[in-house]
Write a protein that holds these residues in place. Structure first.
Motif, mmCIF file in Angstrom:
data_model
loop_
_atom_site.group_PDB
_atom_site.id
_atom_site.type_symbol
_atom_site.label_atom_id
_atom_site.label_comp_id
_atom_site.label_asym_id
_atom_site.label_seq_id
_atom_site.Cartn_x
_atom_site.Cartn_y
_atom_site.Cartn_z
ATOM 1 N N THR A 70 27.842 11.385 30.722
ATOM 2 C CA THR A 70 28.632 12.538 30.304
ATOM 3 C C THR A 70 28.019 13.775 30.939
ATOM 4 O OG1 THR A 70 29.684 13.619 28.414
ATOM 5 C CG2 THR A 70 27.353 13.090 28.185
ATOM 6 N N HIS A 74 32.563 17.934 29.168
ATOM 7 C CA HIS A 74 33.274 16.648 29.169
ATOM 8 C C HIS A 74 33.881 16.350 27.813
ATOM 9 C CE1 HIS A 74 33.193 12.055 29.930
ATOM 10 N NE2 HIS A 74 34.230 12.579 30.547
ATOM 11 N N ASP A 78 32.846 11.466 24.713
ATOM 12 C CA ASP A 78 33.535 10.858 25.851
ATOM 13 C C ASP A 78 32.514 10.181 26.758
ATOM 14 O OD1 ASP A 78 35.731 12.024 24.764
ATOM 15 O OD2 ASP A 78 36.149 13.375 26.437
ATOM 16 N N ASP A 80 31.981 8.233 30.565
ATOM 17 C CA ASP A 80 32.455 7.841 31.892
ATOM 18 C C ASP A 80 31.669 6.612 32.345
ATOM 19 O OD1 ASP A 80 34.323 9.826 32.074
ATOM 20 O OD2 ASP A 80 33.159 11.113 33.406
ATOM 21 N N PHE A 82 30.646 4.105 35.430
ATOM 22 C CA PHE A 82 30.519 3.914 36.874
ATOM 23 C C PHE A 82 29.743 2.620 37.113
ATOM 24 C CE2 PHE A 82 30.878 8.473 36.297
ATOM 25 C CZ PHE A 82 31.679 8.900 37.357
ATOM 26 N N TYR A 142 41.632 4.395 27.510
ATOM 27 C CA TYR A 142 41.133 4.053 28.840
ATOM 28 C C TYR A 142 41.924 4.898 29.851
ATOM 29 C CZ TYR A 142 40.199 -0.069 25.900
ATOM 30 O OH TYR A 142 39.824 -0.914 24.862
ATOM 31 N N HIS A 144 42.312 7.206 33.812
ATOM 32 C CA HIS A 144 42.092 7.286 35.261
ATOM 33 C C HIS A 144 42.265 5.940 35.964
ATOM 34 C CE1 HIS A 144 40.798 11.300 34.400
ATOM 35 N NE2 HIS A 144 39.647 10.944 33.861
ATOM 36 N N SER A 168 41.095 6.585 40.093
ATOM 37 C CA SER A 168 40.753 8.004 40.048
ATOM 38 C C SER A 168 42.007 8.865 39.923
ATOM 39 C CB SER A 168 39.960 8.385 41.306
ATOM 40 O OG SER A 168 39.375 9.664 41.181
ATOM 41 N N SER A 172 40.357 13.659 38.158
ATOM 42 C CA SER A 172 39.185 12.822 38.389
ATOM 43 C C SER A 172 38.609 13.124 39.763
ATOM 44 C CB SER A 172 39.583 11.334 38.295
ATOM 45 O OG SER A 172 38.536 10.504 38.728
ATOM 46 N N HIS A 176 36.281 6.096 38.444
ATOM 47 C CA HIS A 176 35.498 5.784 37.247
ATOM 48 C C HIS A 176 36.464 5.520 36.107
ATOM 49 C CE1 HIS A 176 36.530 9.960 36.331
ATOM 50 N NE2 HIS A 176 36.146 9.747 35.076
ATOM 51 N N HIS A 178 37.211 6.723 32.267
ATOM 52 C CA HIS A 178 36.962 7.596 31.112
ATOM 53 C C HIS A 178 37.367 6.810 29.869
ATOM 54 C CE1 HIS A 178 37.060 11.538 28.860
ATOM 55 N NE2 HIS A 178 37.792 10.767 28.081
ATOM 56 N N TYR A 179 36.450 6.718 28.907
ATOM 57 C CA TYR A 179 36.640 5.826 27.755
ATOM 58 C C TYR A 179 36.330 6.563 26.457
ATOM 59 C CZ TYR A 179 35.659 1.840 24.644
ATOM 60 O OH TYR A 179 35.639 0.943 23.593
#
Length: 219
Positions: A70, A74, A78, A80, A82, A142, A144, A168, A172, A176, A178-179
């Protein structure tokens, strides 16, 4: 002198409009009752206490190690995702827990970032996204995704089912996921395999590593 002149048609008695007014009032009352009941159907369940937290798993393939991060701005809680190894574009995005898909579409606008044009224009919002209701006022989101979700609204999914591919779209900067995990109307700290993720605030940058236990059930 002439007497009263008539047309030869019988004189009609004046009609009273009270019955029509009474009917209108009854219709308005019925509409009001329907509105109240509709609001109750939506609001009352949300006022009930949440059920136990589901045993959420990371939304990525079993055994893979991912970076959870994060950054300031953000928004609290949240996360992210990767990958720490290999290509990010197109990686499977999995359901964290069993549930029912309530959203599968576009949040905001898509933009133009693709594997072929990774520096294309950004869109707005979450791009292609999915929301899953897990019961007990729990849900996951969920965002992007690379392309239209692989699930549809109303579809039942099991933990580990693929719901999309990592991309993306939306606002974005790089491929990645975003969750989010939510309890009712509030966003909460994400838990994976029964353990808090540790990402609770966006006041500072955080980068963690965790290995996914979103594995097929052993029969």
């Amino acid at each position: 002198m002439l007497g009263p002149v008539t047309t030869g048609r019988p004189t009609r008695a004046r009609s009273h409009r009270r019955p029509r007014s009474r009917t209108l009032r009854m219709l308005l009352a019925l509409v009001a009752v329907a509105v109240v009941l509709g609001v109750a159907v939506v609001v009352v369940p949300m006022l009930r206490p949440a059920g136990p937290r589901p045993l959420f798993q990371m939304p990525v393939t079993c055994g893979e190690t991912w970076q959870l991060s994060t950054y300031p701005g953000h928004d609290d809680y949240d996360v992210d995702f990767f990958p720490t190894e290999g290509e990010a574009w197109g990686r499977p995005v999995l359901a964290s827990y069993a549930g029912t898909v309530t959203v599968a579409g576009i949040n905001g606008s898509l933009g133009g970032r693709t594997p072929e044009n990774p520096d294309g224009p950004r869109g707005r919002g979450g791009g292609y996204w999915v929301k899953i209701d897990h019961g007990g006022k729990w849900e996951t989101q969920y965002l992007h995704l690379l392309e239209p979700p692989l699930v549809t609204v109303g579809q039942k999914v099991a933990q580990g089912d693929q719901i999309g591919r990592l991309g993306s779209t939306g606002n974005s900067g790089a491929p990645h996921l975003h969750y989010e995990q939510r309890r009712g109307w509030e966003k909460v700290e994400t838990h994976f395999d029964g353990t808090p993720s540790g990402i609770t605030t966006d006041e500072r940058e955080q980068i963690l590593r965790r290995t996914s236990n979103n594995c097929p059930a052993v029969s």
